[in-house]
Design a protein around this motif. Sequence first.
Motif, PDB file in Angstrom:
ATOM      1  N   ILE A 108       7.450   8.114  -0.924  1.00  0.00           N
ATOM      2  CA  ILE A 108       6.340   7.064  -1.255  1.00  0.00           C
ATOM      3  C   ILE A 108       6.093   7.099   0.369  1.00  0.00           C
ATOM      4  O   ILE A 108       6.789   7.387   1.522  1.00  0.00           O
ATOM      5  N   LEU A 147       4.435  10.159  -4.218  1.00  0.00           N
ATOM      6  CA  LEU A 147       3.562  11.440  -4.171  1.00  0.00           C
ATOM      7  C   LEU A 147       4.675  12.180  -4.983  1.00  0.00           C
ATOM      8  O   LEU A 147       3.421  13.318  -5.256  1.00  0.00           O
ATOM      9  N   ASP A 194       0.678  -1.289   0.389  1.00  0.00           N
ATOM     10  CA  ASP A 194       0.055  -0.151   0.302  1.00  0.00           C
ATOM     11  C   ASP A 194       1.090   1.446   0.081  1.00  0.00           C
ATOM     12  O   ASP A 194       0.718   2.374   1.063  1.00  0.00           O
ATOM     13  N   ARG A 236       2.547   5.052  -1.415  1.00  0.00           N
ATOM     14  CA  ARG A 236       1.936   5.844  -2.623  1.00  0.00           C
ATOM     15  C   ARG A 236       3.182   6.423  -2.671  1.00  0.00           C
ATOM     16  O   ARG A 236       3.506   7.493  -1.972  1.00  0.00           O
TER      17      ARG A 236
END
Length: 116
Positions: free
Chosen positions: A68, A47, A43, A45
């Motif tokens: 991240i 950025l 999970d 993400r």
Amino acid sequence: MNVCSGEEPPVPKGYVIVTETIHDPAGMAAYSQLSGRSLAEYDGRVLVVDDGVEIREGSWPGSRTVVIEFASVEQARAWYESESYQAAAPLRRAAADCSLVIAAGFVPRPAPTATG
């Protein structure tokens, strides 16, 4: 645990910050495919992916910066140490000169409450 409210203190998010100077774009593309799958497993993400950060003070290593986000530092560490990421990491190391850190996000302290 917050003794006054009975609530657990917030867990800071974990951030992986990478600076890199890419010298093999094809190798980096192969790394991106493998690492993307591992990010999904944990999970993560993405950025920031910036090839032109604006340096205002000091010096900044590399020509690309990546940030991240993970739910926690522990999650970021688990991703980095995972078999799936470690299978991708040699591709990054071969394709770029990199620095990588794991940092904890900022969690503001609760405002003091009046007692009385």
